[in-house]
Design an enzyme around this catalytic site. Structure first.
Site, mmCIF file in Angstrom:
data_model
loop_
_atom_site.group_PDB
_atom_site.id
_atom_site.type_symbol
_atom_site.label_atom_id
_atom_site.label_comp_id
_atom_site.label_asym_id
_atom_site.label_seq_id
_atom_site.Cartn_x
_atom_site.Cartn_y
_atom_site.Cartn_z
ATOM 1 N N ASP A 1 -1.304 -19.075 -3.039
ATOM 2 C CA ASP A 1 -0.372 -18.014 -3.422
ATOM 3 C C ASP A 1 0.733 -17.923 -2.371
ATOM 4 O OD1 ASP A 1 -0.547 -15.240 -5.293
ATOM 5 O OD2 ASP A 1 0.528 -14.980 -3.404
ATOM 6 N N HIS B 1 -5.324 -9.544 -1.794
ATOM 7 C CA HIS B 1 -4.787 -8.613 -0.794
ATOM 8 C C HIS B 1 -5.725 -7.432 -0.504
ATOM 9 C CE1 HIS B 1 -1.049 -10.730 -0.650
ATOM 10 N NE2 HIS B 1 -0.704 -10.426 -1.894
ATOM 11 N N ASP C 1 3.190 -17.942 -7.548
ATOM 12 C CA ASP C 1 4.451 -17.319 -7.171
ATOM 13 C C ASP C 1 5.218 -18.095 -6.108
ATOM 14 O OD1 ASP C 1 2.333 -16.615 -5.542
ATOM 15 O OD2 ASP C 1 2.689 -14.468 -5.621
ATOM 16 N N HIS D 1 2.118 -15.341 -1.121
ATOM 17 C CA HIS D 1 1.859 -14.257 -0.168
ATOM 18 C C HIS D 1 0.527 -14.492 0.541
ATOM 19 C CE1 HIS D 1 4.478 -12.423 -3.308
ATOM 20 N NE2 HIS D 1 5.070 -11.896 -2.248
#
Length: 309
Positions: free
Chosen positions: A159, A122, A243, A161
């Protein structure tokens, strides 16, 4: 050939506030799960300024370094915190990923898993966010391109996200292909299919909430894998976030441990049959249910070991 595990105890010195999902216990559980496996264990080095500067300007590096508190914790944004050991931990995450690139391209090992924290996908060029300080996977890709002179490096991010930071850092990099699947809608809100990079070098695969393994496999087989094969990477880097697991508290996808095993098998097969010759570097991103994280990471590494045998 073998599989290496790159890690460092400094990753345990990045301490977040009580109740924060990106916590020391994540790395402890992953390392405990991997303990029985016969891996070549390697101590992660810190990243050089030159390696960090390939993705982040000096002003940003200095800003993060200078924000590290002498004691206690300092908040950078609503999600991202610093403790006295945070800069060193993030530097070893980025440096360890570059070290992994050196090892696989030097023929020392077949592939590498980097068990480090904080995560990195990120972190944008000048913005820390989403628990991340430096763009670990993108820094590793740039290291392969600039230091080792590769022509084609692929980064695949599963992931839950969106890897907005990796997308930002590789947006203008024609020599890199970034493929990323993510739940949508979900924080950080980016990752639409229309976001394709400056050189059509980004592929976003948004997945609706409650997507399970069957739909994930269909999307990857129909869209991601053909694009990856056509690119014919000389090195494959995986942003391995766990996740999307069905028990993860921060999202709503329904992948199982066997789904993570499957996607790792497919990626390793593509790496083996492409110009990469099996060369894979995987770096830990998210995963916040400790049982799901540790079981999924172990399955992921077991597949790397099978592919590298």
């Amino acid at each position: 050939m073998a599989t290496a595990l790159i890690t460092h105890a400094d990753g345990l010195d990045h301490v977040t506030p009580s109740g924060h999902p990106e916590r020391v216990a994540r790395l402890e559980h992953v390392l405990h799960a991997l303990q029985p496996l016969e891996l070549q264990r390697v101590t992660a080095r810190e990243a050089s300024e030159e390696e960090l500067l390939r993705c982040h300007p000096q002003s940003y590096i200095d800003r993060v370094r200078n924000a590290v508190p002498e004691r206690g914790q300092h908040q950078l944004d609503s999600d991202t915190w610093l403790s006295p050991g945070s800069f060193r931990a993030a530097s070893r995450a980025a440096g360890g990923a570059c070290q992994a690139v050196d090892m696989v391209l030097g023929g020392e090992v077949a592939n590498v898993f980097c068990a480090t924290r904080p995560p990195g996908h990120h972190a944008e060029r000048e913005t820390p966010m989403g628990f991340c300080l430096f763009g670990t996977a993108a820094i590793a890709a740039k290291h392969a391109l600039e230091h080792h002179g590769l022509s084609r490096v692929a980064v695949v991010d599963f992931d839950v996200h969106h890897g907005n930071g990796t997308q930002d850092l590789l947006w203008d990099e024609a020599r890199a292909l970034f493929i990323t699947s993510q739940q949508m809608p979900l924080w950080p809100g980016s990752g639409a299919p229309e976001q394709r990079g400056a050189h059509d070098n980004v592929m976003n695969l948004p997945l609706p909430p409650e997507t399970g393994g069957a739909e994930m496999k269909t999307r990857y087989e129909a869209e991601a894998f053909p694009r990856l094969r056509a690119f014919d990477p000389e090195l494959l880097i995986i942003s391995a976030g766990f996740d999307a697991h069905q028990d993860d508290p921060l999202a709503n996808l329904n992948w199982t441990v066997e789904d993570f095993r499957w996607i790792t098998e497919q990626l390793c097969e593509i790496a083996q049959t492409s110009a990469a010759g099996g060369r894979v570097v995987s770096t830990l991103e998210g995963g916040y249910d400790l049982a799901g994280l540790s079981a999924s990471a172990k399955a992921h590494v077991e597949v790397l070991m099978e592919a590298g045998a």
